[in-house]
Design a protein around this motif. Structure first.
Motif, PDB file in Angstrom:
ATOM      1  N   ASP A 275       0.819  -1.221   0.000  1.00 42.88           N
ATOM      2  CA  ASP A 275       0.000   0.000   0.000  1.00 42.88           C
ATOM      3  C   ASP A 275       0.848   1.263   0.000  1.00 42.88           C
ATOM      4  OD1 ASP A 275      -2.410  -1.389   0.035  1.00 42.88           O
ATOM      5  OD2 ASP A 275      -2.399  -1.584   2.220  1.00 42.88           O
ATOM      6  N   LEU A 276       2.137   1.113   0.192  1.00 40.26           N
ATOM      7  CA  LEU A 276       3.017   2.284   0.205  1.00 40.26           C
ATOM      8  C   LEU A 276       3.327   2.701  -1.226  1.00 40.26           C
ATOM      9  CD1 LEU A 276       4.649   4.153   2.122  1.00 40.26           C
ATOM     10  CD2 LEU A 276       6.589   2.618   1.765  1.00 40.26           C
ATOM     11  N   PRO A 277       2.923   3.894  -1.625  1.00 40.41           N
ATOM     12  CA  PRO A 277       3.158   4.329  -3.012  1.00 40.41           C
ATOM     13  C   PRO A 277       4.630   4.663  -3.234  1.00 40.41           C
ATOM     14  CG  PRO A 277       2.266   6.144  -1.735  1.00 40.41           C
ATOM     15  CD  PRO A 277       2.246   4.934  -0.823  1.00 40.41           C
ATOM     16  N   PRO A 278       5.059   4.779  -4.488  1.00 43.20           N
ATOM     17  CA  PRO A 278       6.449   5.188  -4.738  1.00 43.20           C
ATOM     18  C   PRO A 278       6.675   6.602  -4.205  1.00 43.20           C
ATOM     19  CG  PRO A 278       5.171   5.234  -6.760  1.00 43.20           C
ATOM     20  CD  PRO A 278       4.314   4.562  -5.736  1.00 43.20           C
ATOM     21  N   PHE A 279       7.877   6.845  -3.687  1.00 38.78           N
ATOM     22  CA  PHE A 279       8.193   8.179  -3.182  1.00 38.78           C
ATOM     23  C   PHE A 279       9.691   8.401  -3.273  1.00 38.78           C
ATOM     24  CE2 PHE A 279       8.799   5.520   0.522  1.00 38.78           C
ATOM     25  CZ  PHE A 279       9.802   6.118   1.255  1.00 38.78           C
ATOM     26  N   GLY A 280      10.108   9.618  -2.991  1.00 38.46           N
ATOM     27  CA  GLY A 280      11.529   9.935  -3.061  1.00 38.46           C
ATOM     28  C   GLY A 280      11.968  10.794  -1.895  1.00 38.46           C
ATOM     29  N   GLU A 281      13.269  10.783  -1.648  1.00 45.56           N
ATOM     30  CA  GLU A 281      13.874  11.617  -0.616  1.00 45.56           C
ATOM     31  C   GLU A 281      15.062  12.342  -1.225  1.00 45.56           C
ATOM     32  OE1 GLU A 281      13.353   9.295   3.571  1.00 45.56           O
ATOM     33  OE2 GLU A 281      14.939   8.550   2.258  1.00 45.56           O
ATOM     34  N   THR A 282      15.295  13.560  -0.801  1.00 47.07           N
ATOM     35  CA  THR A 282      16.457  14.316  -1.254  1.00 47.07           C
ATOM     36  C   THR A 282      17.277  14.754  -0.044  1.00 47.07           C
ATOM     37  OG1 THR A 282      15.263  15.139  -3.192  1.00 47.07           O
ATOM     38  CG2 THR A 282      17.271  16.307  -2.570  1.00 47.07           C
ATOM     39  N   TYR A 283      18.562  14.423  -0.078  1.00 47.49           N
ATOM     40  CA  TYR A 283      19.484  14.753   1.003  1.00 47.49           C
ATOM     41  C   TYR A 283      20.566  15.693   0.458  1.00 47.49           C
ATOM     42  CZ  TYR A 283      17.639  10.534   3.385  1.00 47.49           C
ATOM     43  OH  TYR A 283      16.833   9.587   3.969  1.00 47.49           O
ATOM     44  N   ILE A 284      21.254  16.359   1.385  1.00 52.30           N
ATOM     45  CA  ILE A 284      22.423  17.156   1.023  1.00 52.30           C
ATOM     46  C   ILE A 284      23.585  16.749   1.913  1.00 52.30           C
ATOM     47  CG2 ILE A 284      21.821  19.068   2.589  1.00 52.30           C
ATOM     48  CD1 ILE A 284      23.086  20.954   0.446  1.00 52.30           C
ATOM     49  N   VAL A 285      24.752  16.612   1.305  1.00 53.24           N
ATOM     50  CA  VAL A 285      25.970  16.279   2.043  1.00 53.24           C
ATOM     51  C   VAL A 285      26.518  17.559   2.671  1.00 53.24           C
ATOM     52  CG1 VAL A 285      28.329  15.381   1.879  1.00 53.24           C
ATOM     53  CG2 VAL A 285      26.492  14.358   0.503  1.00 53.24           C
ATOM     54  N   GLY A 286      26.818  17.505   3.963  1.00 53.52           N
ATOM     55  CA  GLY A 286      27.346  18.670   4.666  1.00 53.52           C
ATOM     56  C   GLY A 286      28.728  18.416   5.223  1.00 53.52           C
ATOM     57  N   ASP A 287      29.431  19.474   5.570  1.00 57.33           N
ATOM     58  CA  ASP A 287      30.764  19.391   6.164  1.00 57.33           C
ATOM     59  C   ASP A 287      30.610  19.301   7.676  1.00 57.33           C
ATOM     60  OD1 ASP A 287      33.362  19.611   7.015  1.00 57.33           O
ATOM     61  OD2 ASP A 287      33.818  21.413   5.845  1.00 57.33           O
ATOM     62  N   ALA A 288      31.039  18.170   8.254  1.00 59.95           N
ATOM     63  CA  ALA A 288      30.935  17.972   9.702  1.00 59.95           C
ATOM     64  C   ALA A 288      32.251  18.262  10.411  1.00 59.95           C
ATOM     65  CB  ALA A 288      30.473  16.545  10.018  1.00 59.95           C
ATOM     66  N   GLY A 289      33.272  18.733   9.675  1.00 59.55           N
ATOM     67  CA  GLY A 289      34.565  19.050  10.273  1.00 59.55           C
ATOM     68  C   GLY A 289      35.466  17.839  10.405  1.00 59.55           C
ATOM     69  N   ASP A 290      36.767  18.088  10.502  1.00 56.06           N
ATOM     70  CA  ASP A 290      37.764  17.013  10.655  1.00 56.06           C
ATOM     71  C   ASP A 290      37.647  15.958   9.555  1.00 56.06           C
ATOM     72  OD1 ASP A 290      38.814  18.160  12.988  1.00 56.06           O
ATOM     73  OD2 ASP A 290      37.321  17.150  14.238  1.00 56.06           O
ATOM     74  N   ASN A 291      37.421  16.421   8.309  1.00 60.48           N
ATOM     75  CA  ASN A 291      37.309  15.535   7.153  1.00 60.48           C
ATOM     76  C   ASN A 291      36.137  14.555   7.253  1.00 60.48           C
ATOM     77  OD1 ASN A 291      39.623  16.582   5.803  1.00 60.48           O
ATOM     78  ND2 ASN A 291      40.940  15.381   7.167  1.00 60.48           N
ATOM     79  N   MET A 292      35.168  14.897   8.059  1.00 61.07           N
ATOM     80  CA  MET A 292      33.961  14.089   8.180  1.00 61.07           C
ATOM     81  C   MET A 292      32.797  14.836   7.538  1.00 61.07           C
ATOM     82  SD  MET A 292      35.141  11.456   9.815  1.00 61.07           S
ATOM     83  CE  MET A 292      33.897  10.553  10.746  1.00 61.07           C
ATOM     84  N   MET A 293      31.748  14.095   7.185  1.00 62.74           N
ATOM     85  CA  MET A 293      30.600  14.702   6.515  1.00 62.74           C
ATOM     86  C   MET A 293      29.295  14.239   7.140  1.00 62.74           C
ATOM     87  SD  MET A 293      31.901  14.475   2.545  1.00 62.74           S
ATOM     88  CE  MET A 293      32.852  12.979   2.835  1.00 62.74           C
ATOM     89  N   SER A 294      28.239  14.978   6.835  1.00 61.41           N
ATOM     90  CA  SER A 294      26.897  14.637   7.299  1.00 61.41           C
ATOM     91  C   SER A 294      26.004  14.434   6.085  1.00 61.41           C
ATOM     92  CB  SER A 294      26.324  15.743   8.189  1.00 61.41           C
ATOM     93  OG  SER A 294      26.162  16.941   7.445  1.00 61.41           O
ATOM     94  N   LEU A 295      24.842  13.855   6.310  1.00 60.26           N
ATOM     95  CA  LEU A 295      23.835  13.699   5.264  1.00 60.26           C
ATOM     96  C   LEU A 295      22.507  14.148   5.864  1.00 60.26           C
ATOM     97  CD1 LEU A 295      23.639  12.711   2.323  1.00 60.26           C
ATOM     98  CD2 LEU A 295      22.846  10.514   3.195  1.00 60.26           C
ATOM     99  N   GLN A 296      22.003  15.269   5.353  1.00 63.67           N
ATOM    100  CA  GLN A 296      20.810  15.885   5.940  1.00 63.67           C
ATOM    101  C   GLN A 296      19.639  15.795   4.972  1.00 63.67           C
ATOM    102  OE1 GLN A 296      22.045  19.925   6.868  1.00 63.67           O
ATOM    103  NE2 GLN A 296      24.103  19.185   7.341  1.00 63.67           N
ATOM    104  N   LEU A 297      18.480  15.429   5.497  1.00 67.54           N
ATOM    105  CA  LEU A 297      17.278  15.340   4.680  1.00 67.54           C
ATOM    106  C   LEU A 297      16.778  16.738   4.336  1.00 67.54           C
ATOM    107  CD1 LEU A 297      15.018  13.508   3.462  1.00 67.54           C
ATOM    108  CD2 LEU A 297      13.785  13.831   5.618  1.00 67.54           C
ATOM    109  N   LEU A 298      16.569  16.993   3.047  1.00 65.77           N
ATOM    110  CA  LEU A 298      16.032  18.276   2.600  1.00 65.77           C
ATOM    111  C   LEU A 298      14.528  18.216   2.362  1.00 65.77           C
ATOM    112  CD1 LEU A 298      18.673  19.570   0.006  1.00 65.77           C
ATOM    113  CD2 LEU A 298      18.303  20.372   2.353  1.00 65.77           C
ATOM    114  N   ALA A 299      14.082  17.153   1.696  1.00 66.75           N
ATOM    115  CA  ALA A 299      12.665  17.037   1.358  1.00 66.75           C
ATOM    116  C   ALA A 299      12.346  15.581   1.035  1.00 66.75           C
ATOM    117  CB  ALA A 299      12.332  17.930   0.163  1.00 66.75           C
TER     118      ALA A 299
END
Length: 204
Positions: free
Chosen positions: A122-146
């Protein structure tokens, strides 16, 4: 044809393209620029391991069966249920190599990552959009935009539905794409860098 089988065939052909010649582990070449566009600068020779080149070729092949639509993790779990350790390892190592050998790897802050999900019950098709962010010390984050996940889904309460959005968001990690690549699968990911797609899942 499964991509793992295609990879084996491509590798064999590159190692020994004709009969009665020694098998090779490296391919040597030279840019065709000096043939098509004569230049005073001599093109630099290049060399690449046969298995690496074969992996890059196989990664560009279109997905052609239901098995290939599975994520690497699902393929590994399926192989584990069949007690096929070779296929289990191949699914995981193949996905790792496909990711880390991609010309756009590693991810960079500002990269946009879209994940497409097919209909499931019953779950229809859907999508997510993330953005890669700078978390410092050569590390990164992944944040949900929409996301396009409906607020209500038959058979699921609103809280359970809401928890499905943003499951691949991470606050700090050296490779923020790793989990989505393995669990959702590269065929469901589209990655955009500087306004241009560098990886289009399921292309072809």
């Amino acid at each position: 044809m499964r991509r793992t089988e295609a990879l084996k065939i491509i590798t064999r052909a590159l190692k020994q393209p004709v009969e009665d010649v020694p098998a090779a582990d490296l391919i040597y070449g030279r840019s065709l620029a000096h043939i098509e566009s004569p230049s005073p600068e001599t093109p630099q020779p290049w060399a690449i391991q046969v298995d690496v080149l074969a992996l890059r070729i196989a990664a560009q092949l279109p997905l052609s069966d239901d098995t290939e639509q599975q994520s690497p993790l699902a393929q590994a779990e399926d192989a584990k249920r069949r007690r096929n350790i070779d296929d289990e390892i191949a699914a995981l190592t193949g996905a790792h190599d496909q990711l880390t050998s991609a010309p756009w790897y590693p991810a960079r802050p500002g990269d946009l990552v879209h994940i497409h999900y097919e209909q499931a019950g019953d779950l229809p098709p859907f999508g997510e959009t993330y953005i890669v962010g700078d978390a410092g010390d050569n590390m990164m984050s992944l944040q949900l935009l929409a996301h396009t996940l409906p607020e209500t889904v038959p058979g699921m309460d609103a809280e359970a539905t809401a928890e499905m959005a943003g499951i691949f968001a991470v606050e700090i990690l050296d490779c923020p794409l790793y989990q989505a690549w393995f669990e959702a699968g590269p065929q469901r990911l589209t990655i955009v860098r500087d306004g241009r797609p560098v990886h289009i899942g399921g292309a072809g």
